[in-house]
Design a protein around this motif. Structure first.
Motif, PDB file in Angstrom:
ATOM      1  N   HIS A   1     -12.044  27.310  22.514  1.00 26.95           N
ATOM      2  CA  HIS A   1     -11.830  26.068  21.767  1.00 26.95           C
ATOM      3  C   HIS A   1     -12.723  24.971  22.339  1.00 26.95           C
ATOM      4  O   HIS A   1     -12.918  24.880  23.559  1.00 26.95           O
ATOM      5  N   PRO A   2     -13.258  24.093  21.480  1.00 24.52           N
ATOM      6  CA  PRO A   2     -14.163  23.045  21.965  1.00 24.52           C
ATOM      7  C   PRO A   2     -13.481  21.995  22.842  1.00 24.52           C
ATOM      8  O   PRO A   2     -14.161  21.287  23.591  1.00 24.52           O
ATOM      9  N   THR A   3     -12.152  21.880  22.778  1.00 25.67           N
ATOM     10  CA  THR A   3     -11.462  20.842  23.558  1.00 25.67           C
ATOM     11  C   THR A   3     -11.085  21.293  24.967  1.00 25.67           C
ATOM     12  O   THR A   3     -10.546  20.506  25.736  1.00 25.67           O
ATOM     13  N   ILE A   4     -11.365  22.531  25.300  1.00 27.36           N
ATOM     14  CA  ILE A   4     -10.989  23.037  26.624  1.00 27.36           C
ATOM     15  C   ILE A   4     -11.748  22.285  27.716  1.00 27.36           C
ATOM     16  O   ILE A   4     -12.955  22.073  27.628  1.00 27.36           O
ATOM     17  N   ASP A   5     -11.014  21.874  28.742  1.00 29.27           N
ATOM     18  CA  ASP A   5     -11.627  21.325  29.955  1.00 29.27           C
ATOM     19  C   ASP A   5     -10.782  21.758  31.138  1.00 29.27           C
ATOM     20  O   ASP A   5      -9.739  22.403  30.969  1.00 29.27           O
ATOM     21  N   ILE A   6     -11.196  21.420  32.326  1.00 28.48           N
ATOM     22  CA  ILE A   6     -10.503  21.917  33.520  1.00 28.48           C
ATOM     23  C   ILE A   6      -9.070  21.406  33.599  1.00 28.48           C
ATOM     24  O   ILE A   6      -8.164  22.134  34.016  1.00 28.48           O
ATOM     25  N   ASP A   7      -8.831  20.168  33.185  1.00 33.46           N
ATOM     26  CA  ASP A   7      -7.478  19.621  33.271  1.00 33.46           C
ATOM     27  C   ASP A   7      -6.526  20.320  32.317  1.00 33.46           C
ATOM     28  O   ASP A   7      -5.372  20.614  32.671  1.00 33.46           O
ATOM     29  N   SER A   8      -6.971  20.581  31.092  1.00 32.39           N
ATOM     30  CA  SER A   8      -6.083  21.259  30.139  1.00 32.39           C
ATOM     31  C   SER A   8      -5.785  22.682  30.602  1.00 32.39           C
ATOM     32  O   SER A   8      -4.653  23.166  30.452  1.00 32.39           O
ATOM     33  N   VAL A   9      -6.772  23.363  31.187  1.00 35.40           N
ATOM     34  CA  VAL A   9      -6.544  24.725  31.666  1.00 35.40           C
ATOM     35  C   VAL A   9      -5.596  24.720  32.863  1.00 35.40           C
ATOM     36  O   VAL A   9      -4.731  25.599  33.003  1.00 35.40           O
ATOM     37  N   LYS A  10      -5.718  23.723  33.742  1.00 34.40           N
ATOM     38  CA  LYS A  10      -4.789  23.604  34.871  1.00 34.40           C
ATOM     39  C   LYS A  10      -3.353  23.406  34.382  1.00 34.40           C
ATOM     40  O   LYS A  10      -2.416  24.006  34.909  1.00 34.40           O
ATOM     41  N   ALA A  11      -3.197  22.564  33.360  1.00 34.13           N
ATOM     42  CA  ALA A  11      -1.860  22.329  32.796  1.00 34.13           C
ATOM     43  C   ALA A  11      -1.284  23.614  32.208  1.00 34.13           C
ATOM     44  O   ALA A  11      -0.124  23.964  32.456  1.00 34.13           O
ATOM     45  N   LEU A  12      -2.098  24.323  31.434  1.00 40.10           N
ATOM     46  CA  LEU A  12      -1.638  25.553  30.797  1.00 40.10           C
ATOM     47  C   LEU A  12      -1.304  26.625  31.835  1.00 40.10           C
ATOM     48  O   LEU A  12      -0.353  27.396  31.658  1.00 40.10           O
ATOM     49  N   ALA A  13      -2.081  26.683  32.921  1.00 39.79           N
ATOM     50  CA  ALA A  13      -1.810  27.657  33.983  1.00 39.79           C
ATOM     51  C   ALA A  13      -0.476  27.357  34.659  1.00 39.79           C
ATOM     52  O   ALA A  13       0.306  28.273  34.968  1.00 39.79           O
ATOM     53  N   MET A  14      -0.198  26.080  34.879  1.00 38.66           N
ATOM     54  CA  MET A  14       1.066  25.704  35.503  1.00 38.66           C
ATOM     55  C   MET A  14       2.243  26.056  34.590  1.00 38.66           C
ATOM     56  O   MET A  14       3.265  26.590  35.047  1.00 38.66           O
ATOM     57  N   TRP A  15       2.096  25.791  33.286  1.00 38.95           N
ATOM     58  CA  TRP A  15       3.165  26.159  32.355  1.00 38.95           C
ATOM     59  C   TRP A  15       3.415  27.666  32.379  1.00 38.95           C
ATOM     60  O   TRP A  15       4.547  28.115  32.246  1.00 38.95           O
ATOM     61  N   MET A  16       2.346  28.463  32.553  1.00 36.75           N
ATOM     62  CA  MET A  16       2.527  29.910  32.621  1.00 36.75           C
ATOM     63  C   MET A  16       3.336  30.319  33.845  1.00 36.75           C
ATOM     64  O   MET A  16       4.128  31.259  33.791  1.00 36.75           O
ATOM     65  N   THR A  17       3.146  29.616  34.950  1.00 37.76           N
ATOM     66  CA  THR A  17       3.935  29.923  36.147  1.00 37.76           C
ATOM     67  C   THR A  17       5.417  29.730  35.868  1.00 37.76           C
ATOM     68  O   THR A  17       6.254  30.564  36.216  1.00 37.76           O
ATOM     69  N   TRP A  18       5.750  28.614  35.221  1.00 37.72           N
ATOM     70  CA  TRP A  18       7.169  28.354  34.919  1.00 37.72           C
ATOM     71  C   TRP A  18       7.695  29.368  33.897  1.00 37.72           C
ATOM     72  O   TRP A  18       8.832  29.819  33.976  1.00 37.72           O
ATOM     73  N   LYS A  19       6.847  29.715  32.925  1.00 37.43           N
ATOM     74  CA  LYS A  19       7.274  30.619  31.850  1.00 37.43           C
ATOM     75  C   LYS A  19       7.585  32.016  32.384  1.00 37.43           C
ATOM     76  O   LYS A  19       8.617  32.610  32.057  1.00 37.43           O
ATOM     77  N   THR A  20       6.679  32.568  33.200  1.00 40.75           N
ATOM     78  CA  THR A  20       6.900  33.914  33.732  1.00 40.75           C
ATOM     79  C   THR A  20       8.077  33.939  34.698  1.00 40.75           C
ATOM     80  O   THR A  20       8.842  34.893  34.736  1.00 40.75           O
ATOM     81  N   SER A  21       8.237  32.862  35.457  1.00 42.28           N
ATOM     82  CA  SER A  21       9.369  32.782  36.380  1.00 42.28           C
ATOM     83  C   SER A  21      10.687  32.731  35.619  1.00 42.28           C
ATOM     84  O   SER A  21      11.631  33.454  35.931  1.00 42.28           O
TER      85      SER A  21
END
Length: 431
Positions: free
Chosen positions: A86-106
């Motif tokens: 996606h053209p809007t991807i940047d490091i901050d959005s990916v960091k946020a999404l990665a953190m949400w994945m940690t909570w989701k899998t847990s």
């Protein structure tokens, strides 16, 4: 005190997804009374990769792409999370999404941590052959930063089973011939013929539907005749709508990146899907609906709203317009903290993303196990296992919310963070 009540203490500035998830985490950490040393670990990522790589286009010219992979935490197991183009991807959005994945899998009780990644690009501008070369080159550049026991990507926005097949094939080709079959589960969400799971395409949307179903059952709400609108009509939005329609609910509005449509008498889910397939992937111009102004979509009369597109869609500017009494977050981070405060004050229930759309990562876990153990699961068995798992997680969140007088997001975060904290306390921190 709930997560939302805590947020009332400070006026929230307009913020991106990373600021949003950090605010959610900081406030949830206080609810859990999280060990301050563990909080320091969880509020930062373990690894952040930014990769620039060249790819030759169909016209012979070389284009440079920017790819990301952020690994937030692996205390509970290998990193797990999707790849989006996606053209809007940047490091901050990916960091946020990665953190949400940690909570989701847990929260789901899976033996995974959280990661996310993708490429900053608009895939619609490239041919299928170019997308294949871009994907394979990105996979090669990631190298050993992914792996079946280390970091396991999956489909996300603008990626699909074909994307995962290219990644798996590229990754396996870097291994010795005798080791290739042991690395098939480097990604999940593959085509069924390439080791994928039957029904993986509908797992996320099915999970969204199940959380709505179990919420309705708990509140003695009959879904038959209830109306709903969907933002985003990809895999998640379509399958959630498909299963809701089977329950007798009526879809009255849909929004995608190009248009918004509505019909108070109802929109056929299957007819709309067929139209989209024949109309360059958009709902625009669907003959059985009326065009709706983009700014008026959230104000459509409905009982249930399913945001299944991108993050930060429900904000303080449009939260008051929403007529629905239930919001089921099919997307990751669609609701800002300010907007959720407004919604809860209005009496709207929000089923949070880390619970609502967890069917996808649960399905990914099933595929990973299937590949790892050399098994083959049938669709009925998979949907039954998915139903059982989501019901179990939903009931735990609901019970926690009732016992502690939390809203559902606060309860979900409480359980997710508590599980990770327990792992650190039991294992200790090296050295």
């Amino acid at each position: 005190m709930t997560l939302t009540k805590e947020l009332k203490k400070k006026k929230q500035p307009k913020q991106g997804m990373l600021a949003n998830v950090m605010k959610q985490f900081d406030t949830a950490a206080s609810l859990v009374n999280l060990n301050p040393n563990i909080k320091k670990i969880l509020e930062v990522t373990n690894n952040e990769l930014i990769i620039h790589f060249p790819v030759r286009m169909d016209n012979g010219e070389v284009e440079i792409f920017k790819g990301y992979r952020v690994q937030h935490n692996n205390a509970l197991g290998p990193y797990k999370g999707g790849l989006r183009y996606h053209p809007t991807i940047d490091i901050d959005s990916v960091k946020a999404l990665a953190m949400w994945m940690t909570w989701k899998t847990s929260l789901a009780g899976l033996p995974y941590g959280g990661a996310k990644g993708g490429i900053q690009m608009d895939p619609k501008k490239y041919s299928n052959a170019e997308l294949e070369r871009i994907t394979r080159r990105f996979t090669y550049a990631l190298g050993e930063n992914i792996g079946p026991e280390h970091d396991i990507p999956a489909p996300d926005v603008n990626t699909n089973a074909q994307t995962m097949a290219w990644i798996a094939d590229t990754y396996m080709s870097t291994k010795a011939p005798s080791e290739r079959s042991k690395n098939q589960h480097v990604v999940t969400g593959k085509p069924v013929g390439s080791g994928g799971l039957e029904g993986r395409d509908r797992a996320t949307g099915f999970g969204v539907f199940l959380t709505i179903k179990y919420w309705a059952k708990n509140k003695n709400v009959d879904l038959k005749g209830k109306t709903f609108i969907v933002q985003g009509f990809g895999n998640v939005g379509y399958w959630a709508a498909h299963f809701l329609e089977l329950e007798g609910a009526k879809m009255v509005g849909v929004q995608d990146a190009f248009a918004s449509i509505g019909n108070s008498q109802g929109l056929s889910v299957e007819n709309l899907l067929e139209y989209i397939k024949n109309n360059q992937g958009s709902v625009q111009g669907f003959p059985d609906a009326t065009a709706v102004a983009k700014e008026d979509f959230f104000a459509l009369d409905c009982d249930i709203f399913i945001p299944a597109a991108l993050g930060n869609q429900i904000t303080k500017d449009n939260a008051n317009d929403i007529k629905a009494f239930l919001i089921a977050e099919g997307a990751n981070g669609p609701t800002t903290v300010e907007a959720e405060k407004i919604l809860l004050e209005k009496g709207v229930t929000v089923i949070p993303d880390i619970l609502c759309n967890s069917g996808g990562v649960i399905g990914s876990y099933f595929e990973w196990l299937q590949n790892r153990n050399g098994e083959l699961w049938e669709l009925d068995e998979i949907l039954m296992k998915l139903d059982k798992k989501i019901k179990e997680v939903f009931n735990r969140v609901l019970k926690t919310a009732e016992n502690k007088e939390f809203d559902l997001r606060s309860a979900a975060y409480f359980l997710a963070i508590e599980r990770i904290e327990k792992a650190y306390v039991q294992r200790g921190i090296f050295p």
